[in-house]
Scaffold this motif. Sequence first.
Motif, PDB file in Angstrom:
ATOM      1  N   ALA A  55     -87.180  19.127 -25.095  1.00 54.46           N
ATOM      2  CA  ALA A  55     -86.249  19.387 -23.988  1.00 54.46           C
ATOM      3  C   ALA A  55     -85.430  18.156 -23.634  1.00 54.46           C
ATOM      4  O   ALA A  55     -84.263  18.276 -23.249  1.00 54.46           O
ATOM      5  CB  ALA A  55     -87.017  19.879 -22.765  1.00 54.46           C
ATOM      6  N   SER A  56     -86.009  16.979 -23.768  1.00 58.55           N
ATOM      7  CA  SER A  56     -85.279  15.769 -23.412  1.00 58.55           C
ATOM      8  C   SER A  56     -84.461  15.205 -24.578  1.00 58.55           C
ATOM      9  O   SER A  56     -83.454  14.535 -24.341  1.00 58.55           O
ATOM     10  CB  SER A  56     -86.234  14.699 -22.872  1.00 58.55           C
ATOM     11  OG  SER A  56     -87.174  14.336 -23.851  1.00 58.55           O
ATOM     12  N   VAL A  88     -77.659  22.098 -25.034  1.00 61.09           N
ATOM     13  CA  VAL A  88     -78.888  21.940 -24.248  1.00 61.09           C
ATOM     14  C   VAL A  88     -78.533  21.226 -22.946  1.00 61.09           C
ATOM     15  O   VAL A  88     -78.411  20.009 -22.888  1.00 61.09           O
ATOM     16  CB  VAL A  88     -79.970  21.182 -25.042  1.00 61.09           C
ATOM     17  CG1 VAL A  88     -81.256  21.076 -24.216  1.00 61.09           C
ATOM     18  CG2 VAL A  88     -80.242  21.893 -26.364  1.00 61.09           C
ATOM     19  N   LYS A 116     -80.009  18.053 -28.081  1.00 56.36           N
ATOM     20  CA  LYS A 116     -78.692  18.114 -27.439  1.00 56.36           C
ATOM     21  C   LYS A 116     -77.917  19.369 -27.815  1.00 56.36           C
ATOM     22  O   LYS A 116     -77.168  19.902 -26.999  1.00 56.36           O
ATOM     23  CB  LYS A 116     -77.846  16.881 -27.814  1.00 56.36           C
ATOM     24  CG  LYS A 116     -78.500  15.565 -27.482  1.00 56.36           C
ATOM     25  CD  LYS A 116     -78.752  15.427 -25.997  1.00 56.36           C
ATOM     26  CE  LYS A 116     -79.441  14.120 -25.674  1.00 56.36           C
ATOM     27  NZ  LYS A 116     -80.262  14.195 -24.487  1.00 56.36           N
ATOM     28  N   ASN A 169     -79.230  21.336 -18.439  1.00 49.69           N
ATOM     29  CA  ASN A 169     -80.422  21.346 -17.572  1.00 49.69           C
ATOM     30  C   ASN A 169     -81.118  22.699 -17.556  1.00 49.69           C
ATOM     31  O   ASN A 169     -82.351  22.765 -17.467  1.00 49.69           O
ATOM     32  CB  ASN A 169     -80.033  20.941 -16.145  1.00 49.69           C
ATOM     33  CG  ASN A 169     -79.647  19.477 -16.059  1.00 49.69           C
ATOM     34  OD1 ASN A 169     -80.026  18.674 -16.892  1.00 49.69           O
ATOM     35  ND2 ASN A 169     -78.865  19.134 -15.050  1.00 49.69           N
ATOM     36  N   SER A 224     -82.953  23.066 -20.928  1.00 43.10           N
ATOM     37  CA  SER A 224     -84.084  22.121 -20.929  1.00 43.10           C
ATOM     38  C   SER A 224     -85.235  22.648 -20.083  1.00 43.10           C
ATOM     39  O   SER A 224     -86.397  22.566 -20.487  1.00 43.10           O
ATOM     40  CB  SER A 224     -83.652  20.755 -20.381  1.00 43.10           C
ATOM     41  OG  SER A 224     -82.832  20.100 -21.286  1.00 43.10           O
ATOM     42  N   ARG A 278     -89.099  23.652 -21.309  1.00 39.13           N
ATOM     43  CA  ARG A 278     -90.295  23.037 -20.718  1.00 39.13           C
ATOM     44  C   ARG A 278     -91.276  24.049 -20.140  1.00 39.13           C
ATOM     45  O   ARG A 278     -92.442  23.718 -19.895  1.00 39.13           O
ATOM     46  CB  ARG A 278     -89.888  22.069 -19.605  1.00 39.13           C
ATOM     47  CG  ARG A 278     -89.287  20.790 -20.093  1.00 39.13           C
ATOM     48  CD  ARG A 278     -89.051  19.828 -18.932  1.00 39.13           C
ATOM     49  NE  ARG A 278     -88.462  18.605 -19.390  1.00 39.13           N
ATOM     50  CZ  ARG A 278     -87.171  18.295 -19.288  1.00 39.13           C
ATOM     51  NH1 ARG A 278     -86.340  19.128 -18.686  1.00 39.13           N
ATOM     52  NH2 ARG A 278     -86.723  17.159 -19.753  1.00 39.13           N
TER      53      ARG A 278
END
Length: 156
Positions: free
Chosen positions: A47-48, A75, A51, A77, A80, A84
């Motif tokens: 998730a982090s 990707v 892109k 917020n 992401s 998660r």
Amino acid sequence: MEAAIETAESGHLVIGTLHTKSCAETVDRMINFYDVGDQSQVKYLIASLLKLVISQRLIKNKKGTLSLVPEVMVVDNIVSGLIRKEKLTTSEIEDAIQSGSSNGSIGLINSLAKLFTDDIITLDQAKAQVEEKNIEVLNRTIMQMKLKKEEENSNN
């Protein structure tokens, strides 16, 4: 997969390929590459670090040649956060892509609807590319695109 994540963590651009049908399936495959016990940590990393995911299909068009049907997932917020989540569902990611056109995402349904409204593929060809539950969304998207096209033509 581990080498790709490790390389991305060090700030390098990583481009890879997976044989999947959609952007959501790509994310799911990346996560399921790992043991269940490691998946929550991997979800956070993906998730982090992730892109952009691009998925492409080639389908025969009315002329008998191949047409590209792209799906692009930027990707942001929202995506992401979905990655998660403890219980990740591909349909949630697909919905986020479909509604994320303002951030550059392109949903599969939008791509198919555009090919149909541009008279490149038939409605049956478009419908064959989506799940039964998404046929109504495809029909609605096609109608919206046709109306927009008519408005643009009347303004010109």
